[in-house]
Design an enzyme around this catalytic site. Structure first.
Site, short mmCIF file in Angstrom:
data_model
loop_
_atom_site.label_atom_id
_atom_site.label_comp_id
_atom_site.label_asym_id
_atom_site.label_seq_id
_atom_site.Cartn_x
_atom_site.Cartn_y
_atom_site.Cartn_z
N PRO A 217 29.56 42.98 49.60
CA PRO A 217 28.96 43.90 50.57
C PRO A 217 29.28 45.35 50.23
CG PRO A 217 30.21 42.18 51.69
CD PRO A 217 30.47 42.03 50.23
N HIS A 438 46.92 39.80 31.77
CA HIS A 438 46.33 38.46 31.73
C HIS A 438 45.00 38.49 30.96
CE1 HIS A 438 45.33 34.48 33.73
NE2 HIS A 438 44.13 34.89 33.32
N GLU A 439 44.16 39.43 31.32
CA GLU A 439 42.85 39.49 30.68
C GLU A 439 42.95 39.88 29.21
OE1 GLU A 439 40.28 38.20 31.97
OE2 GLU A 439 41.22 37.93 33.93
#
Ligand code: ADP
Ligand code: MG
Ligand code: ZN
Length: 625
Positions: A217, A438-439
């Protein structure tokens, strides 16, 4: 823009009815004033008090009614009279009694409500009934069910779709949408099609009928849809999914029918269905009992209309949702919403652009640094950023300043994001760091193992899917065969996110659940389906149940074998996990460098990634331990 002139017949029809209605209302008023009141006045004869008394004494009266200021009375010939009351006439009651006349005292005149009801509503009723009938017949003949009255009176076609009428200077363009470059790029083609449909029809190309804007949204989905209309200079019909689901059965479906008829008349144009998930939810076969029938009917009608639509006409259907996973698959089939446009939360650059865009509308003091604010608002949506700017302006007013200063902005960030922090995944600094490592762990393993596909993009902006970060790998060309080594490398890449957390922070998080699932699935398939373990060699241990429904598989072997499979699968994953840890340790400096870069920029491209990775080392790798 020429968007105002054409009106559908339907609108014209409604407008005429409205005019007739107003005219009738004026007639009733005139009638009321001229005839009813005059008549009433003529019937009552005014006399003086003396006449009243003498008539009373002469027993000429049959009834008397006393009011606060007046006396009404009726003689034996039924003629009505009135006279002004004399307040001091204390003997009046006695006299009336003596004369044996029926009398009563009324303390209040007809109340206002009564007056309104008697004088206005009652004469009006037959008219209303008449209009209702006329309108209902008109609706019927157009093939839709009732309730036309309201919309007829209060304007608009019955679909409730508002034509978004654009006035000069109010047109929303792509330049009003900051960031979201990828979304704009993929919508640009639709704009071109709406502008020059003949270019596409000449060559025989079919445009996608619908595009689905998917994203959290407040990321600008509605804004983008309007911008497409603004760029193309075509009418824009917008309706929210919830508006279709009405209280009357059958209304939703007829609204859809109406909407598409209107759109057909105004082509080229855009139909925008916001919150499509409210009507487009999966139709579950077990729902049985009524309830959902209305929604399903509406959805079916929508599907029918989309299929029956001639795409060459130039009607493009855009829809928006923040819950794409709940949509009925039928909506996503070719020829319907077959194009998906991700509208994700903005990254640092995007946030700064949005802040600057909205800041144009307010007065800023010199030396404002929007970049600082953008950095503070990782994970915030465009709507929240727009809010921050507005809140800052309000803050300046509160402090009797006529310019917004940096402190107003800082304070606004706290105010706006305090609530948002709880409900959205707005990452803390520490979390952002962990996600970055992490990525990059995934990306490094992918790049450093020769068989893995290079990375295209890494981001630590939370995704619609719920993932906090995301590494996009490019598959090189069509790949039908995958070697054992490639599969192992892939498993190592899956485990590398967690491995990076271990190497750098010495602790682990729950952020790897999806990685774990995928690594396990692949390792299991290697053993049970691809014959890639030396223990089982080329034995089929699994049967695929339904290749068309995504290939659900179930073990087809003894319990001991199943246990052995589990052991081998565990071993494969463990081994690759260990390999990932080693590779990351060996490349710790690159891991740090790229992670820091990602942490700061939030989204980096494959090129930026490779640039740092292949850059000549300025410092030696630290000692391995
Ligand atoms: P969505 O439809 O995705 O929920 P909206 O399009 O309704 O979001 O966005 C709400 C408001 O937030 C917009 O009217 C605009 O003021 C602001 N906004 C959101 N995203 C952007 C953006 N990318 N650029 C500029 N303003 C934006
Ligand atoms: Mg919206
Ligand atoms: Zn991961």
């Amino acid at each position: 823009m020429g968007m105002e002139e054409k009106h559908s017949n339907r609108n014209q029809y409604n407008r005429n009815l409205l005019k007739m209605f107003l005219l009738a209302m004026m007639l009733v008023m005139l009638f009321n004033v001229l005839v009813v009141q005059r008549l009433a006045e003529q019937q009552v004869r005014s006399v003086d008090y003396g006449t009243f008394l003498s008539m009373l004494e002469g027993s000429e009266l049959s009834a008397v009614q006393l009011e606060d200021n007046e006396v009404f009375f009726v003689d034996n010939a039924n003629q009505i009279y009135r006279t002004n009351a004399i307040a001091q006439d204390y003997q009046l009651v006695e006299r009336l009694d003596k004369a044996g006349v029926k009398f009563n005292k009324v303390y209040q005149k007809q109340s206002l409500l009564e007056t309104i009801f008697v004088d206005w509503i009652i004469p009006f009723l037959p008219l209303m009934l008449f209009f209702y009938l006329v309108n209902r017949r008109a609706s019927r003949s157009k093939g839709a069910g009732g309730l036309g009255f309201n919309s007829m009176m209060f304007g608009g076609g019955r679909s409730g779709a508002k034509e978004y009428v654009v006035k000069e200077g109010e047109v929303i363009k792509f330049s009003d949408v900051a960031g979201q470059d990828e979304a704009k790029e993929s919508l640009a083609e639709i704009v071109d099609f709406l502008k020059n449909p003949q270019k596409y029809t000449e060559i025989g190309a079919k445009m996608p009928k619908g595009a689905l804007l998917v994203g959290p949204p407040g990321t600008g989905k509605t804004l983008l849809a309007k911008a497409v209309a603004g760029e193309a200079g075509v009418p824009f019909f917008s309706i929210a999914g919830s508006e279709f689901v009405e209280m009357f059965v059958g209304m939703g479906a007829s609204k859809v029918r109406d909407l598409f008829r209107q759109a057909g008349e105004k082509a080229p144009c855009i139909v925008f269905i916001d919150e499509i998930d409210t009507i487009g939810k999966k139709r579950d076969s077990g729902s049985g009992m009524g309830g959902n029938d209305e929604r399903e009917q509406t959805l079916n009608q929508l599907l029918t209309e989309m299929d029956g639509f001639d795409a060459t006409k130039g009607v493009v259907i855009l829809a928006a949702t923040n819950r794409p996973e709940t949509l009925d698959p039928a909506l996503l089939r070719p020829g319907r919403f077959d194009r998906r446009v991700p509208v994700e939360l903005p990254d640092l650059k995007g946030r700064e652009a949005i802040l600057n865009l909205h800041a144009r509308k307010i007065k800023l003091s010199a030396g404002i640094d929007m970049n600082v604010i953008a950095r503070m608002t990782s994970g915030a949506s465009g709507a929240e950023l727009a809010n921050i700017i507005n809140e800052a302006a309000l803050g300046a007013i509160r402090n009797d300043r006529n310019q917004v200063i940096q402190a107003d902005l800082q304070e606004a960030v706290d105010t706006i994001l305090a609530g948002a922090q709880k409900k959205n995944a707005i990452l803390s600094e520490k979390e952002k760091q962990i996600v970055a490592y992490h990525e990059v762990g995934h990306a490094l393993l992918a790049a450093l193992q020769s068989h893995s596909a290079p990375v295209q993009k890494i981001t630590i902006i939370p995704r619609t899917s719920g993932a906090l970060g995301f590494t996009m790998q490019v598959e090189e060309g069509q790949k039908n065969l995958m070697s054992r080594e490639e599969m192992l490398a892939k498993i190592a890449t899956f485990t590398a996110g967690r491995a990076a957390e271990e190497v750098v922070f010495g602790s682990i998080t729950n952020g790897a659940s999806n990685d774990i699932e995928q690594a396990t699935k692949l390792a299991r398939a290697m053993v049970t389906r691809y014959g890639m373990s030396k223990e089982f060699d080329m034995i089929a241990l699994e049967t695929v149940n339904n290749a068309y429904m995504g290939g659900d598989a179930s073990l087809a072997c003894s319990e001991t074998t199943a246990a052995e499979v589990d052991r081998i699968v565990t071993e494969i994953v463990k081994e690759q996990h260990q390999k990932a840890i080693e590779i990351l340790k060996a490349n710790r400096r690159k891991l740090d460098e790229i992670s820091m870069f990602l942490y700061q920029k939030e989204t980096i491209t494959g090129e930026e990634f490779m640039e740092i990775l292949t850059r000549k080392e300025s410092l030696p790798e630290p000692e391995k331990n």
